[in-house]
Motif scaffolding. Structure first.
Motif, PDB file in Angstrom:
ATOM      1  N   ALA A  59      26.121 -53.396  21.830  1.00 38.86           N
ATOM      2  CA  ALA A  59      25.560 -52.626  20.714  1.00 38.86           C
ATOM      3  C   ALA A  59      26.580 -51.616  20.192  1.00 38.86           C
ATOM      4  O   ALA A  59      26.696 -51.401  18.980  1.00 38.86           O
ATOM      5  CB  ALA A  59      24.294 -51.910  21.171  1.00 38.86           C
TER       6      ALA A  59
ATOM      7  N   ASN B 102      19.198 -49.474  18.130  1.00 45.11           N
ATOM      8  CA  ASN B 102      20.495 -49.407  18.812  1.00 45.11           C
ATOM      9  C   ASN B 102      21.479 -48.538  18.052  1.00 45.11           C
ATOM     10  O   ASN B 102      22.266 -47.793  18.643  1.00 45.11           O
ATOM     11  CB  ASN B 102      21.071 -50.814  18.989  1.00 45.11           C
ATOM     12  N   GLY B 103      21.439 -48.607  16.712  1.00 46.53           N
ATOM     13  CA  GLY B 103      22.326 -47.771  15.899  1.00 46.53           C
ATOM     14  C   GLY B 103      22.033 -46.296  16.098  1.00 46.53           C
ATOM     15  O   GLY B 103      22.966 -45.465  16.192  1.00 46.53           O
TER      16      GLY B 103
ATOM     17  N   LYS C  91      29.111 -53.412  18.128  1.00 45.31           N
ATOM     18  CA  LYS C  91      28.517 -53.870  16.867  1.00 45.31           C
ATOM     19  C   LYS C  91      28.428 -52.728  15.860  1.00 45.31           C
ATOM     20  O   LYS C  91      28.639 -52.918  14.668  1.00 45.31           O
ATOM     21  CB  LYS C  91      27.131 -54.447  17.128  1.00 45.31           C
ATOM     22  N   SER C  92      28.133 -51.512  16.361  1.00 41.85           N
ATOM     23  CA  SER C  92      27.985 -50.360  15.465  1.00 41.85           C
ATOM     24  C   SER C  92      29.320 -49.764  15.051  1.00 41.85           C
ATOM     25  O   SER C  92      29.504 -49.376  13.901  1.00 41.85           O
ATOM     26  CB  SER C  92      27.142 -49.272  16.152  1.00 41.85           C
TER      27      SER C  92
ATOM     28  N   MET D 180      18.350 -53.701   8.018  1.00 42.62           N
ATOM     29  CA  MET D 180      18.665 -54.243   9.349  1.00 42.62           C
ATOM     30  C   MET D 180      17.356 -54.515  10.073  1.00 42.62           C
ATOM     31  O   MET D 180      16.294 -54.046   9.649  1.00 42.62           O
ATOM     32  CB  MET D 180      19.530 -53.257  10.155  1.00 42.62           C
ATOM     33  N   ASN D 181      17.437 -55.297  11.182  1.00 39.79           N
ATOM     34  CA  ASN D 181      16.228 -55.544  11.956  1.00 39.79           C
ATOM     35  C   ASN D 181      15.943 -54.364  12.885  1.00 39.79           C
ATOM     36  O   ASN D 181      16.751 -53.444  13.017  1.00 39.79           O
ATOM     37  CB  ASN D 181      16.321 -56.858  12.745  1.00 39.79           C
TER      38      ASN D 181
ATOM     39  N   ASN E   4      13.506 -53.516   7.539  1.00 40.34           N
ATOM     40  CA  ASN E   4      14.358 -54.585   7.002  1.00 40.34           C
ATOM     41  C   ASN E   4      14.745 -54.315   5.547  1.00 40.34           C
ATOM     42  O   ASN E   4      15.875 -54.566   5.132  1.00 40.34           O
ATOM     43  CB  ASN E   4      13.658 -55.940   7.119  1.00 40.34           C
TER      44      ASN E   4
ATOM     45  N   ASN F 248      15.773 -54.008  16.215  1.00 45.23           N
ATOM     46  CA  ASN F 248      16.673 -53.786  17.357  1.00 45.23           C
ATOM     47  C   ASN F 248      17.976 -53.128  16.921  1.00 45.23           C
ATOM     48  O   ASN F 248      18.468 -52.194  17.572  1.00 45.23           O
ATOM     49  CB  ASN F 248      16.965 -55.113  18.066  1.00 45.23           C
ATOM     50  N   ASP F 249      18.558 -53.618  15.829  1.00 42.64           N
ATOM     51  CA  ASP F 249      19.811 -53.027  15.342  1.00 42.64           C
ATOM     52  C   ASP F 249      19.586 -51.587  14.885  1.00 42.64           C
ATOM     53  O   ASP F 249      20.456 -50.721  15.048  1.00 42.64           O
ATOM     54  CB  ASP F 249      20.381 -53.862  14.188  1.00 42.64           C
ATOM     55  N   TYR F 250      18.420 -51.336  14.298  1.00 38.94           N
ATOM     56  CA  TYR F 250      18.086 -49.984  13.831  1.00 38.94           C
ATOM     57  C   TYR F 250      18.032 -49.009  15.018  1.00 38.94           C
ATOM     58  O   TYR F 250      18.677 -47.947  14.997  1.00 38.94           O
ATOM     59  CB  TYR F 250      16.746 -50.026  13.105  1.00 38.94           C
TER      60      TYR F 250
END
Length: 581
Positions: free
Chosen positions: A558, A518-519, A561-562, A511-512, A506, A514-516
């Protein structure tokens, strides 16, 4: 003996579930000649055996008896997956019903043909059969049978994924049934009404489950249990077995896997003695997926291979055969069974190729649009046949042309905007690559500089630096494409705890978790697409699986979003403007 029997069988055909009560076991048959025609139909009804029907087919029958015969052949052969045989008897039913001017049996025949053609992936013929059925609904008498016919006609909204419309139609059907005064009905008719309510409530629960409205689904299942407790306690029939299956699906889609298992096992057990093959087949596939999610790969593969050995083509939004191959591949891969892994991955890819989503989509959109056009034509025909009709048409065409112009202009601007988003994202990827070519010490300096505001109030200790270094190594590998990757798993892998790791991601990755992850997965699959041209030809569902996502929809969300665009838009961009290696 059977008052208005074609009406009584409307509930059999409702939602293509083919309601019928079943007895336990089947008598040994020494001679069929001792039975009357009515008795032979009753025996077929009770035992679910075509033996009696095959004998009847060679007897001299009236036109009404022939229609009843073909209807029962449809009921029994469709339930066992014999599509070509079913198709033959439905065509016979349609022909004789047309000859005798019997609109209600024509409705049954058309809806049956729509179901079978859909199962055979002949969407154009399915569309034509479905559309031609609507005109016969008005020929049913007002009351239960017309309500059921209209509700059954709405099943294709479920197949198309249009669950909002489907649920609305089912809610209206239940309201209409509740409005009928059951206290004035004879006992048989009252039970018929209650069974109709249960049937529609079960399918409404399915619609709510697919919308992930689990509270409403639970209410409908509760209603079904109440109806059965009060009216049909102890009965085993298609409706009651399907209710058990839907309860399993309810917990499955809630990801309450342990709670779902007993329901699917119960359906399989019932099938062992009473022939509910389609429900048992679906249960085997669901159990295979569940045990895979629970990490019991041997049980998973066992259930999936049972389903694969006895496949059933189900008219459902879920593609069960495809899912059985997909999870058999994943389970055998986890068990390091290379031969099975290769075999099932090949079968899965074949299914993926055969599933022409565009063709299916065109089928769905076409018949829905035709329904709307049909309603419009009815409204127009009710008006006087004057020049106003021509004016309406010309005005409509003008509006349509203007609307198309606006849509095209908007699409042009949107495409231009999407191209810029993709170009910016690719530039960012290239920029990140150059940064990673710096020395290890330069990386640490960059991290400190980028987080200067934080460093002023919180000194970066050696443990944090060590974890950040390990994260850099993690990002360069491909461990993150493991579908079971979690915060706890990564923390253990890095030699820290979840609280520390979450805080570092974070703080320093902004980022959280999940976003990390998924990215990283999105970056990974984009590199694959850029560097290996064959990836441009793969289905998006396969790209999702390769990059570690559990479903097509999660991958698409995802990805957007990216990158700011959908996977399809990104692939189209690469085809139009190839990126250098």
């Amino acid at each position: 003996m059977r008052k208005d029997i074609s009406f009584r069988y409307c509930i059999v055909l409702l939602f293509l579930l083919l309601q019928g009560f079943v007895t336990i076991g089947q008598d040994q048959l020494d001679s069929l000649s001792k039975y009357s025609h009515d008795e032979l139909f009753d025996r077929a009804f009770e035992t679910r055996s075509t033996l009696y029907l095959e004998y009847l087919e060679n007897q001299k029958l009236t036109q009404e008896e022939k229609k009843q015969l073909y209807l029962w052949f449809y009921y029994l052969t469709a339930a066992n997956g014999k599509l070509d045989i079913t198709l033959n008897y439905l065509q016979k039913l349609d022909s004789i019903s047309a000859l005798t001017k019997d609109p209600k049996n024509r409705f049954y025949a058309k809806l049956g043909l729509a179901e079978i053609y859909y199962k055979k992936s002949d969407y154009e013929k399915s569309k034509l059969a479905f559309e031609s059925a609507e005109q016969y609904i008005r020929d049913f008498p007002e009351g239960i049978t017309r309500i059921l016919a209209s509700a059954e006609y709405s099943y294709f909204y479920y197949l198309s994924g249009n669950f909002d419309v489907f649920n609305t139609e089912m809610e209206n059907a239940i309201k209409s049934l509740n409005a009928l005064k059951s206290d004035k009905l004879e006992e048989y008719d009252r039970r018929y009404l209650e069974n109709a309510k249960a049937t529609i409530a079960i399918n409404l629960a399915c619609g709510y489950i697919m919308k992930e409205d689990f509270d409403q689904a639970a209410e409908e299942l509760k209603l079904v249990d109440q109806i059965y407790e009060e009216n049909f306690k102890g009965d085993v029939n298609t409706n009651s077995v399907h209710t058990i299956l839907v309860k399993g699906k309810y917990h499955f889609f809630k990801k309450e896997f342990e709670k779902a298992i007993p329901f699917f096992q119960e359906v399989i057990k019932i099938n062992e003695s009473q022939e509910f093959q389609e429900d048992a087949y679906m249960s085997e596939v669901f159990l295979g997926i569940i045990y895979y999610q629970l990490g019991d790969y041997n049980s998973s593969l066992s259930h999936l291979e049972t389903a694969i050995k006895s496949p059933m083509v189900v008219a459902d939004y879920v593609k069960y055969e495809m899912e059985s191959y997909r999870y058999a591949y994943l389970a055998s891969k986890q068990l390091n069974d290379t031969d099975k892994s290769l075999m099932y991955s090949g079968l899965y890819m074949e299914q993926d190729e055969q599933l022409n989503d565009n063709e299916r989509s065109n089928f769905i959109n076409s018949f829905i649009n035709n329904l709307e056009v049909g309603k419009l034509q009815k409204d127009l025909s009710a008006k006087n046949n004057t020049n106003f009709l021509l004016r309406y048409i010309l005005f409509g065409l003008a509006v349509l042309i203007a609307g198309l112009g606006i849509i095209l202009f908007y699409q042009f601007k949107e495409n231009k905007k999407n191209k810029q988003k993709i170009a910016d994202y690719l530039d960012q990827l290239n920029s990140d690559k150059k940064k990673k070519e710096d020395s290890s010490s330069a990386k640490k300096e960059a991290i400190v500089q980028e987080n200067n505001a934080i460093a002023q109030t919180q000194e970066m200790d050696e443990k944090t630096v060590r974890i950040l270094d390990k994260l850099e190594e993690f990002e360069e590998g491909d461990l993150f494409v493991d579908s079971k990757m979690s915060l706890a798993y990564l923390a253990s892998y890095l030699g820290t705890n979840t609280i520390t790791l979450s805080k570092i991601i974070n703080t320093y990755k902004e980022m959280n978790f999940n976003d990390y992850i998924n990215g990283l997965r999105i970056r990974y699959i984009i590199e694959k697409i850029k560097n290996e041209p064959k990836f441009e030809q793969y289905k998006i569902s396969y790209l999702a699986e390769v990059s570690g996502f559990s479903s097509h929809s999660i991958f698409s969300k995802a990805f957007k979003k990216s990158t700011g665009v959908t996977p399809s838009q990104f692939l189209d961009y690469l085809k139009d403007e190839p990126v250098g290696q």
